[in-house]
Motif scaffolding. Structure first.
Motif, PDB file in Angstrom:
ATOM      1  N   CYS A  18      48.850  -5.356  28.366  1.00 21.18           N
ATOM      2  CA  CYS A  18      49.435  -7.506  28.554  1.00 21.18           C
ATOM      3  C   CYS A  18      50.591  -6.887  28.158  1.00 21.18           C
ATOM      4  O   CYS A  18      51.180  -8.115  28.402  1.00 21.18           O
ATOM      5  CB  CYS A  18      48.999  -7.725  27.150  1.00 21.18           C
ATOM      6  SG  CYS A  18      47.498  -8.281  27.162  1.00 21.18           S
ATOM      7  N   SER A  21      53.271  -9.343  30.892  1.00 14.76           N
ATOM      8  CA  SER A  21      51.985  -9.729  32.144  1.00 14.76           C
ATOM      9  C   SER A  21      51.051 -10.786  31.024  1.00 14.76           C
ATOM     10  O   SER A  21      50.471 -10.763  30.936  1.00 14.76           O
ATOM     11  CB  SER A  21      50.254  -8.958  31.934  1.00 14.76           C
ATOM     12  OG  SER A  21      51.556  -7.563  32.590  1.00 14.76           O
ATOM     13  N   GLY A  22      52.510 -12.118  30.102  1.00 10.96           N
ATOM     14  CA  GLY A  22      52.283 -13.034  30.374  1.00 10.96           C
ATOM     15  C   GLY A  22      52.602 -13.348  27.936  1.00 10.96           C
ATOM     16  O   GLY A  22      52.435 -11.695  27.931  1.00 10.96           O
ATOM     17  N   PHE A  26      46.541 -16.151  27.049  1.00  8.35           N
ATOM     18  CA  PHE A  26      46.633 -14.223  27.654  1.00  8.35           C
ATOM     19  C   PHE A  26      47.785 -13.915  28.152  1.00  8.35           C
ATOM     20  O   PHE A  26      48.819 -14.620  28.714  1.00  8.35           O
ATOM     21  CB  PHE A  26      45.881 -15.013  29.197  1.00  8.35           C
ATOM     22  CG  PHE A  26      45.105 -16.417  28.680  1.00  8.35           C
ATOM     23  CD1 PHE A  26      43.923 -16.319  28.033  1.00  8.35           C
ATOM     24  CD2 PHE A  26      44.492 -17.052  29.416  1.00  8.35           C
ATOM     25  CE1 PHE A  26      42.902 -17.251  28.100  1.00  8.35           C
ATOM     26  CE2 PHE A  26      44.118 -18.281  29.864  1.00  8.35           C
ATOM     27  CZ  PHE A  26      42.991 -18.227  28.978  1.00  8.35           C
ATOM     28  N   GLY A  27      48.368 -12.472  27.537  1.00  6.45           N
ATOM     29  CA  GLY A  27      49.301 -11.761  27.657  1.00  6.45           C
ATOM     30  C   GLY A  27      49.368 -10.981  26.189  1.00  6.45           C
ATOM     31  O   GLY A  27      49.044 -10.941  25.133  1.00  6.45           O
ATOM     32  N   ALA A 481      38.926 -15.980  30.154  1.00 11.28           N
ATOM     33  CA  ALA A 481      39.555 -16.345  30.587  1.00 11.28           C
ATOM     34  C   ALA A 481      39.545 -15.729  31.864  1.00 11.28           C
ATOM     35  O   ALA A 481      40.458 -14.494  33.063  1.00 11.28           O
ATOM     36  CB  ALA A 481      41.285 -15.028  30.142  1.00 11.28           C
ATOM     37  N   GLU A 483      40.629 -16.988  34.919  1.00  9.33           N
ATOM     38  CA  GLU A 483      41.380 -16.519  36.043  1.00  9.33           C
ATOM     39  C   GLU A 483      42.366 -15.654  36.070  1.00  9.33           C
ATOM     40  O   GLU A 483      43.604 -14.719  36.550  1.00  9.33           O
ATOM     41  CB  GLU A 483      42.671 -18.259  36.088  1.00  9.33           C
ATOM     42  CG  GLU A 483      42.097 -19.420  37.332  1.00  9.33           C
ATOM     43  CD  GLU A 483      40.125 -19.872  35.800  1.00  9.33           C
ATOM     44  OE1 GLU A 483      40.754 -19.184  34.786  1.00  9.33           O
ATOM     45  OE2 GLU A 483      39.354 -20.382  36.146  1.00  9.33           O
ATOM     46  N   TYR A 484      43.509 -16.171  34.359  1.00  8.51           N
ATOM     47  CA  TYR A 484      44.387 -14.361  34.576  1.00  8.51           C
ATOM     48  C   TYR A 484      43.256 -13.505  35.069  1.00  8.51           C
ATOM     49  O   TYR A 484      44.637 -12.274  35.259  1.00  8.51           O
ATOM     50  CB  TYR A 484      44.399 -13.932  32.594  1.00  8.51           C
ATOM     51  CG  TYR A 484      45.073 -13.603  32.478  1.00  8.51           C
ATOM     52  CD1 TYR A 484      46.576 -13.492  32.303  1.00  8.51           C
ATOM     53  CD2 TYR A 484      44.827 -12.189  31.871  1.00  8.51           C
ATOM     54  CE1 TYR A 484      47.706 -12.655  31.788  1.00  8.51           C
ATOM     55  CE2 TYR A 484      45.672 -11.451  31.181  1.00  8.51           C
ATOM     56  CZ  TYR A 484      47.272 -11.287  31.036  1.00  8.51           C
ATOM     57  OH  TYR A 484      47.474 -10.193  30.616  1.00  8.51           O
ATOM     58  N   GLU A 487      43.411 -12.423  38.696  1.00  5.42           N
ATOM     59  CA  GLU A 487      45.552 -12.335  38.580  1.00  5.42           C
ATOM     60  C   GLU A 487      45.086 -10.697  38.782  1.00  5.42           C
ATOM     61  O   GLU A 487      46.281 -10.125  39.004  1.00  5.42           O
ATOM     62  CB  GLU A 487      46.133 -13.443  38.073  1.00  5.42           C
ATOM     63  CG  GLU A 487      47.473 -12.906  38.440  1.00  5.42           C
ATOM     64  CD  GLU A 487      48.382 -14.888  37.732  1.00  5.42           C
ATOM     65  OE1 GLU A 487      49.671 -14.214  37.235  1.00  5.42           O
ATOM     66  OE2 GLU A 487      48.329 -15.323  37.077  1.00  5.42           O
ATOM     67  N   ARG A 488      45.395 -10.822  37.428  1.00  4.45           N
ATOM     68  CA  ARG A 488      45.442  -9.285  36.886  1.00  4.45           C
ATOM     69  C   ARG A 488      45.148  -8.120  38.080  1.00  4.45           C
ATOM     70  O   ARG A 488      45.969  -7.275  38.054  1.00  4.45           O
ATOM     71  CB  ARG A 488      45.230  -9.101  35.387  1.00  4.45           C
ATOM     72  CG  ARG A 488      46.118  -9.601  34.418  1.00  4.45           C
ATOM     73  CD  ARG A 488      47.955  -8.888  34.327  1.00  4.45           C
ATOM     74  NE  ARG A 488      47.785  -7.818  33.779  1.00  4.45           N
ATOM     75  CZ  ARG A 488      47.599  -7.266  32.695  1.00  4.45           C
ATOM     76  NH1 ARG A 488      47.102  -7.379  31.881  1.00  4.45           N
ATOM     77  NH2 ARG A 488      47.853  -5.921  32.911  1.00  4.45           N
TER      78      ARG A 488
END
Length: 534
Positions: A18, A21-22, A26-27, A481, A483-484, A487-488
């Protein structure tokens, strides 16, 4: 008096990468929450046990991607900022509730503030900001047994054999790098196993044993943390004197056609700890995880009743919760002893209970879990009926002769691979297959690369390792999570493809150079590894 049998606690810890990364929801705060609520109190407990007992009493696995984050100077300084921020939020809550003459909420808020101050002091002063170093010191004293796991917690059964080999080899090297130990045991992420390839890789890495879920040995229903029970085949036939299938997990086995030893999780004891529905964490006195203060985000309520909406939860009572943790620890110790006694009487041999858990359960997901675990381990240290051990220590005097064949398995929903491979994640695995094919081209040309091309190839290798993490499909499937995670995954995929193609063609345009600069600054894991091994 002779022991009824043995008990082996196995704690596995993993948080996805993480760094930069946010933050929240989330992160990076995933890591910081686990540090404050789980890793520091569990390390305190392990240190206490080490003072009162000789020889390893607990087996521990930290994913390399987590260990790298815990050892990272940026993440260490950010953690201190995090606990200071949480302490100040708790102090503001206390002032607010005192102004409203709500003494109970004010007292709970002050308790939060005091704990965050304690966590900061333990981290900075006692552990000198180095939690992996604390684990290494325990390992050097032989107070814990270390298990290896894959580099970025990749789900090995669904990777190509070569990529699974890279992941596991780096995992073993990371164990030596961070903890000074060449591991004998392996934690397969999500207990994911596939016959053939995985045992070849483990044998090449010098691994002696690994752990699977209950159903892989005993068959029947897979009751897991990630889903409802599903019928599973288990082994075709159980060798040896195990007349009751539910007791088949109370002994190790040789994996057919190899010298690897297989241990299986004991479901009877595990369900008391894992299950919020039927186990200890669902007790009404324990702190409610999901209800948070609308201003500070801190937790001031108790479970009360599992059927109640969050708005109906009552205020938390730390004294009542501490009493429940003590009582549940006593119950667990008696359950362990009685289960081992029953196995001894039925099978005319001493059994072994393997108790593998995600470390983050204790303190983070189940707030009182860390205190409960301390009570359990202290009680078992003194209990003459049960011998505390670790899988590796147990094998020194109990090498199995009975062989067993097991099918593909995991501790995910249905006991197979569906938690990670399904219609929602199919595109991820297809993208990953294409990335692995591109990586093969990159590897074949690697010896000719120099300068910027070599730097791009090195960073592309890191992006591929991160792309292979099991976290992304898991978070998509569970919707925790989604969407997160998407995206990652897409970011690591884009960076990998951009850097790999630029390295292969030598076309170092502005886009490629910008991708290298951004990715190298953010995804700096495994900088200690010989780049040819990535």
């Amino acid at each position: 008096m002779p022991h009824f049998g043995s008990f082996a606690l196995v704690l596995h810890s993993h948080i996805p990468y993480c760094r930069k990364s946010g933050v929240w929801p989330f992160g990076e705060e995933w890591v910081f929450e686990a540090m404050a609520e789980t890793y520091i109190p569990v390390l305190d407990m392990l240190s206490e046990i080490a003072e009162s007992a000789s020889g390893p009493r607990v087996a521990v696995s930290l994913s390399p991607v987590l260990a790298d984050q815990l050892a990272d100077g940026y993440m260490q300084s950010r953690f201190l900022e995090y606990v200071e921020m949480r302490k100040k939020a708790a102090v503001r809550d206390a002032d607010r509730h005192e102004a409203e003459h709500d003494d109970r909420l004010a007292s709970l808020a002050r308790g939060h503030a005091e704990y965050y101050e304690y966590a900061a002091d333990r981290f900075a002063d006692h552990y000198r900001g180095d939690l992996p170093g604390a684990v290494a010191r325990l390992a050097s004293r032989k107070a814990v047994e270390l298990l290896a796991t894959s580099a970025t917690h990749a789900y090995l059964p669904l990777l190509s054999e070569e990529r699974a080999r890279v992941q596991m080899r780096l995992g073993c090297e990371a164990c030596e790098r961070h903890f000074g130990v060449r591991p004998r045991g392996a934690w397969l992420p999500e207990c994911g196993y596939r016959p053939g390839a995985i045992e070849r890789i483990l044998t090449e890495c010098g691994i002696d044993y690994f752990i699977v879920d209950t159903h892989a040995v005993a068959g029947g229903a897979a009751r897991v943390a990630y889903g409802v029970e599903s019928k599973c085949s288990g082994a075709d036939e159980l060798p040896g004197p195990v007349p009751i299938p539910s007791m088949a997990t109370l002994r190790p086995y040789l994996l057919s056609g190899s010298q690897l030893v297989v241990f299986a999780r004991d479901e009877v004891t595990a369900s008391q700890v894992w299950s919020r529905e039927t186990g200890y964490p669902g007790d009404g006195n324990y702190r409610e995880f999901h209800r948070r203060d609308s201003v500070s985000g801190l937790q001031y309520w108790k479970v009360t009743n599992k059927l109640l909406d969050l708005g109906q939860k009552q205020l938390y009572d730390p004294v009542a919760a501490a009493g429940a943790a003590c009582e549940h620890a006593r119950h667990f110790v008696e359950l362990v002893a009685s289960r081992l006694a029953r196995y001894r009487d039925a099978c005319d041999e001493q059994g072994l209970i393997i108790a593998p858990y995600d470390m983050e359960l204790f303190g983070h997901w189940w707030h009182e879990g860390a205190a409960w675990l301390r009570h359990v381990m202290c009680a078992l240290t003194e209990d003459e009926r049960v011998a505390l051990t670790t899988p590796g220590t147990y094998l020194l005097s109990h090498r199995p002769s009975a062989q067993i064949s097991i099918d593909e398995c995991s501790w995910g929903h249905g006991g197979k691979h569906g938690t990670w491979a399904n219609s929602d994640t199919k595109w991820m695995w297809e993208s990953l297959a294409r990335a692995e094919a591109l990586n093969q081209s990159l590897c074949s040309k690697r010896g000719t690369l120099r300068g910027a091309s070599l730097a791009m190839a090195d960073q592309a290798a890191r992006e591929l390792l991160l792309l292979e993490a099991s976290d992304w499909p898991f978070l998509v499937t569970t919707r925790q999570a989604k969407e997160y995670a998407e995206e990652r995954f897409l970011r690591h995929l884009e960076d990998f493809e951009t850097l790999a193609r630029a390295a292969l063609t030598g076309a170092h345009d502005d886009e490629a150079l910008a991708a290298l600069s951004s990715a190298a600054s953010r995804d700096s894991l495994f900088d200690w590894v010989d780049s040819e091994k990535l």
